[in-house]
Design a protein around this motif. Structure first.
Motif, PDB file in Angstrom:
ATOM      1  N   GLY A 182       0.972  -1.716   0.060  1.00 49.11           N
ATOM      2  CA  GLY A 182       0.128  -0.178   0.021  1.00 49.11           C
ATOM      3  C   GLY A 182       0.691   0.930  -0.071  1.00 49.11           C
ATOM      4  O   GLY A 182       0.325   2.378  -0.173  1.00 49.11           O
ATOM      5  N   ARG A 183       2.399   1.155   0.356  1.00 47.36           N
ATOM      6  CA  ARG A 183       2.625   2.138   0.008  1.00 47.36           C
ATOM      7  C   ARG A 183       3.855   2.276  -0.609  1.00 47.36           C
ATOM      8  O   ARG A 183       3.966   3.777  -0.837  1.00 47.36           O
ATOM      9  N   VAL A 184       4.722   1.449  -1.299  1.00 50.92           N
ATOM     10  CA  VAL A 184       5.514   1.582  -1.997  1.00 50.92           C
ATOM     11  C   VAL A 184       4.739   1.139  -3.496  1.00 50.92           C
ATOM     12  O   VAL A 184       3.952  -0.291  -4.738  1.00 50.92           O
ATOM     13  N   THR A 185       4.924   2.416  -4.628  1.00 50.36           N
ATOM     14  CA  THR A 185       4.556   2.100  -6.229  1.00 50.36           C
ATOM     15  C   THR A 185       6.185   1.611  -6.522  1.00 50.36           C
ATOM     16  O   THR A 185       6.673   2.247  -6.317  1.00 50.36           O
ATOM     17  N   VAL A 186       6.015   0.986  -8.059  1.00 48.66           N
ATOM     18  CA  VAL A 186       7.189   0.574  -8.358  1.00 48.66           C
ATOM     19  C   VAL A 186       7.735   0.743  -9.667  1.00 48.66           C
ATOM     20  O   VAL A 186       6.460   0.038 -10.709  1.00 48.66           O
ATOM     21  N   SER A 187       8.003   1.668 -10.223  1.00 49.99           N
ATOM     22  CA  SER A 187       8.361   2.056 -11.534  1.00 49.99           C
ATOM     23  C   SER A 187       9.447   1.877 -12.129  1.00 49.99           C
ATOM     24  O   SER A 187       9.997   1.442 -11.765  1.00 49.99           O
ATOM     25  N   SER A 188       9.581   1.769 -13.482  1.00 52.93           N
ATOM     26  CA  SER A 188      11.054   1.206 -14.642  1.00 52.93           C
ATOM     27  C   SER A 188      10.828   1.270 -15.819  1.00 52.93           C
ATOM     28  O   SER A 188       9.819   1.174 -16.705  1.00 52.93           O
ATOM     29  N   PHE A 189      12.157   1.708 -16.297  1.00 52.25           N
ATOM     30  CA  PHE A 189      12.059   1.674 -17.574  1.00 52.25           C
ATOM     31  C   PHE A 189      11.932   0.830 -18.711  1.00 52.25           C
ATOM     32  O   PHE A 189      11.546   0.717 -19.479  1.00 52.25           O
ATOM     33  N   HIS A 190      12.129  -0.675 -18.087  1.00 53.68           N
ATOM     34  CA  HIS A 190      12.183  -1.698 -18.108  1.00 53.68           C
ATOM     35  C   HIS A 190      10.639  -2.984 -17.808  1.00 53.68           C
ATOM     36  O   HIS A 190      10.140  -2.550 -16.872  1.00 53.68           O
ATOM     37  N   ASP A 191      10.194  -2.878 -18.620  1.00 52.47           N
ATOM     38  CA  ASP A 191       8.973  -3.900 -18.471  1.00 52.47           C
ATOM     39  C   ASP A 191       9.155  -5.057 -17.717  1.00 52.47           C
ATOM     40  O   ASP A 191       8.195  -5.548 -17.075  1.00 52.47           O
ATOM     41  N   GLU A 192      10.315  -5.585 -18.326  1.00 55.63           N
ATOM     42  CA  GLU A 192      10.516  -7.312 -17.848  1.00 55.63           C
ATOM     43  C   GLU A 192      10.622  -7.349 -16.021  1.00 55.63           C
ATOM     44  O   GLU A 192      10.221  -8.155 -15.534  1.00 55.63           O
ATOM     45  N   ALA A 193      11.058  -5.737 -15.491  1.00 60.94           N
ATOM     46  CA  ALA A 193      10.970  -5.072 -14.112  1.00 60.94           C
ATOM     47  C   ALA A 193      10.083  -5.488 -13.856  1.00 60.94           C
ATOM     48  O   ALA A 193       9.507  -6.105 -12.713  1.00 60.94           O
ATOM     49  N   LEU A 194       8.659  -4.688 -14.319  1.00 62.36           N
ATOM     50  CA  LEU A 194       7.600  -4.792 -14.105  1.00 62.36           C
ATOM     51  C   LEU A 194       6.688  -5.594 -13.878  1.00 62.36           C
ATOM     52  O   LEU A 194       5.981  -6.434 -12.923  1.00 62.36           O
ATOM     53  N   ALA A 195       6.855  -6.508 -14.835  1.00 60.30           N
ATOM     54  CA  ALA A 195       6.364  -7.834 -14.951  1.00 60.30           C
ATOM     55  C   ALA A 195       6.725  -8.802 -13.568  1.00 60.30           C
ATOM     56  O   ALA A 195       5.713  -9.109 -13.593  1.00 60.30           O
ATOM     57  N   ARG A 196       8.096  -8.837 -13.634  1.00 52.46           N
ATOM     58  CA  ARG A 196       8.209  -9.363 -12.724  1.00 52.46           C
ATOM     59  C   ARG A 196       7.824  -9.262 -11.480  1.00 52.46           C
ATOM     60  O   ARG A 196       7.745 -10.208 -10.482  1.00 52.46           O
ATOM     61  N   MET A 197       7.648  -7.652 -10.877  1.00 47.11           N
ATOM     62  CA  MET A 197       6.871  -7.216 -10.074  1.00 47.11           C
ATOM     63  C   MET A 197       5.808  -7.590  -9.831  1.00 47.11           C
ATOM     64  O   MET A 197       5.296  -8.392  -8.132  1.00 47.11           O
ATOM     65  N   VAL A 198       5.153  -8.042 -10.401  1.00 48.99           N
ATOM     66  CA  VAL A 198       3.395  -8.252 -10.425  1.00 48.99           C
ATOM     67  C   VAL A 198       3.267  -9.401 -10.344  1.00 48.99           C
ATOM     68  O   VAL A 198       2.317  -9.924  -9.923  1.00 48.99           O
ATOM     69  N   SER A 199       3.861 -10.377 -10.926  1.00 48.94           N
ATOM     70  CA  SER A 199       4.146 -11.528 -10.663  1.00 48.94           C
ATOM     71  C   SER A 199       4.978 -12.414  -8.646  1.00 48.94           C
ATOM     72  O   SER A 199       3.941 -12.988  -8.414  1.00 48.94           O
ATOM     73  N   LEU A 200       5.594 -11.135  -8.734  1.00 43.62           N
ATOM     74  CA  LEU A 200       6.171 -11.579  -7.698  1.00 43.62           C
ATOM     75  C   LEU A 200       5.028 -10.837  -6.127  1.00 43.62           C
ATOM     76  O   LEU A 200       5.153 -11.658  -5.297  1.00 43.62           O
ATOM     77  N   VAL A 201       4.571  -9.814  -6.557  1.00 46.02           N
ATOM     78  CA  VAL A 201       3.533  -9.296  -5.259  1.00 46.02           C
ATOM     79  C   VAL A 201       2.401  -9.057  -6.027  1.00 46.02           C
ATOM     80  O   VAL A 201       1.892  -7.894  -6.323  1.00 46.02           O
ATOM     81  N   PRO A 202       1.659  -9.375  -5.744  1.00 43.28           N
ATOM     82  CA  PRO A 202      -0.253  -9.183  -6.447  1.00 43.28           C
ATOM     83  C   PRO A 202       0.049  -8.107  -6.297  1.00 43.28           C
ATOM     84  O   PRO A 202      -0.517  -8.022  -5.235  1.00 43.28           O
ATOM     85  N   GLY A 203      -0.698  -7.128  -6.943  1.00 46.86           N
ATOM     86  CA  GLY A 203      -1.758  -6.150  -6.282  1.00 46.86           C
ATOM     87  C   GLY A 203      -0.877  -5.324  -6.129  1.00 46.86           C
ATOM     88  O   GLY A 203      -1.749  -3.825  -5.861  1.00 46.86           O
ATOM     89  N   VAL A 204       1.073  -5.096  -6.302  1.00 45.14           N
ATOM     90  CA  VAL A 204       1.410  -3.708  -6.259  1.00 45.14           C
ATOM     91  C   VAL A 204       0.970  -3.207  -7.677  1.00 45.14           C
ATOM     92  O   VAL A 204       1.026  -3.388  -8.375  1.00 45.14           O
ATOM     93  N   ARG A 205       1.293  -1.684  -7.159  1.00 48.02           N
ATOM     94  CA  ARG A 205       0.755  -0.774  -7.862  1.00 48.02           C
ATOM     95  C   ARG A 205       2.370  -0.896  -9.642  1.00 48.02           C
ATOM     96  O   ARG A 205       3.743   0.027  -8.416  1.00 48.02           O
ATOM     97  N   THR A 206       2.264  -0.680 -10.226  1.00 45.99           N
ATOM     98  CA  THR A 206       3.192  -0.047 -10.777  1.00 45.99           C
ATOM     99  C   THR A 206       3.135   1.177 -11.883  1.00 45.99           C
ATOM    100  O   THR A 206       2.020   1.296 -12.447  1.00 45.99           O
ATOM    101  N   VAL A 207       4.559   1.494 -12.628  1.00 43.73           N
ATOM    102  CA  VAL A 207       3.732   2.819 -13.753  1.00 43.73           C
ATOM    103  C   VAL A 207       4.859   2.110 -14.682  1.00 43.73           C
ATOM    104  O   VAL A 207       6.072   1.995 -14.148  1.00 43.73           O
TER     105      VAL A 207
END
Length: 227
Positions: free
Chosen positions: A121-146
């Motif tokens: 609920g506190r940390v939003t994850v952002s990146s230029f790297h599509d792979e990094a965001l896809a990895r975060m979503v798979s590892l942390v369900p519900g995380v908000r990404t940019v």
């Protein structure tokens, strides 16, 4: 969504970027969220630094990935500040954070910290790297990404959807109203960077952006009335 004013690497216009001093100043200025950048040290720690090497922002030289935390601690990151660890930032300020993954390999360690400290609920994850965001979503369900991009491209909304991003972060100099409207039509929020002047704020309003990243504390105050 309420318009968000995000402190860029803290408030790097007035303090050394990506330092605890800068993050504390951003929080005191009332920023809605604080943006920072993450790399992995040689010994696998999440360190807060923008560049892949330490040359520009410290008195040292060489790649971050080739230095241990102990070696990074010896460097001056400006006004006597040291390169902080991500968990030190979590302890130093209570604001929401936008953590930009610079090194794709950092995604796994960031996911571990988010789980360990219950930070979805506190940390939003952002990146230029599509792979990094896809990895975060798979590892942390519900995380908000940019998904971050320097300029609009026709496949940007498709890329955002493919990796589960909820927002786009784009260089305001290359944004158009048509691009913003297309993103909004796909239920994607749009954040502009970097917004440091009244002209930039007027553009933010004209484009109907959902948020802006800024180097300057005063933008938080004036932006309330302009955006």
């Amino acid at each position: 969504m309420t318009f968000l004013t995000i402190g860029h690497r803290g408030v790097m216009g007035v303090e050394p970027e990506n330092t605890l001093r800068s993050f504390v100043r951003a929080e005191r200025a009332g920023m809605d969220a604080i943006e920072l950048d993450l790399h992995l040290s040689k010994d696998g720690a999440l360190v807060v630094l923008h560049d892949a090497d330490v040359d520009r922002t410290t008195d040292g030289t060489g790649p971050v990935a080739e230095k241990t935390v102990a070696e990074l601690r010896e460097l001056d990151a400006g006004q006597g500040e040291r390169i902080p660890l991500f968990e030190e930032v979590l302890d130093a300020v209570g604001s929401p954070l936008q953590a930009e993954i610079k090194d794709v390999a950092a995604a796994v360690e960031l996911a571990r910290v988010i789980h360990a400290r219950d930070l979805v609920g506190r940390v939003t994850v952002s990146s230029f790297h599509d792979e990094a965001l896809a990895r975060m979503v798979s590892l942390v369900p519900g995380v908000r990404t940019v998904l971050i991009a320097s300029r609009w491209e026709d496949d940007l909304t498709d890329r955002a959807r493919a990796v589960g991003a909820h927002a786009l972060s784009l260089d305001i100099r290359h944004l158009t109203l048509a691009a913003v409207e297309r993103a909004h039509a796909e239920s994607l929020q749009v954040i502009g960077w970097v917004v440091n002047t009244q002209d930039h704020l007027r553009l933010v309003r004209a484009l109907g952006l959902d948020g802006a990243t800024t180097d300057c504390p005063e933008i938080r105050r004036t932006g309330r009335f302009t955006a």
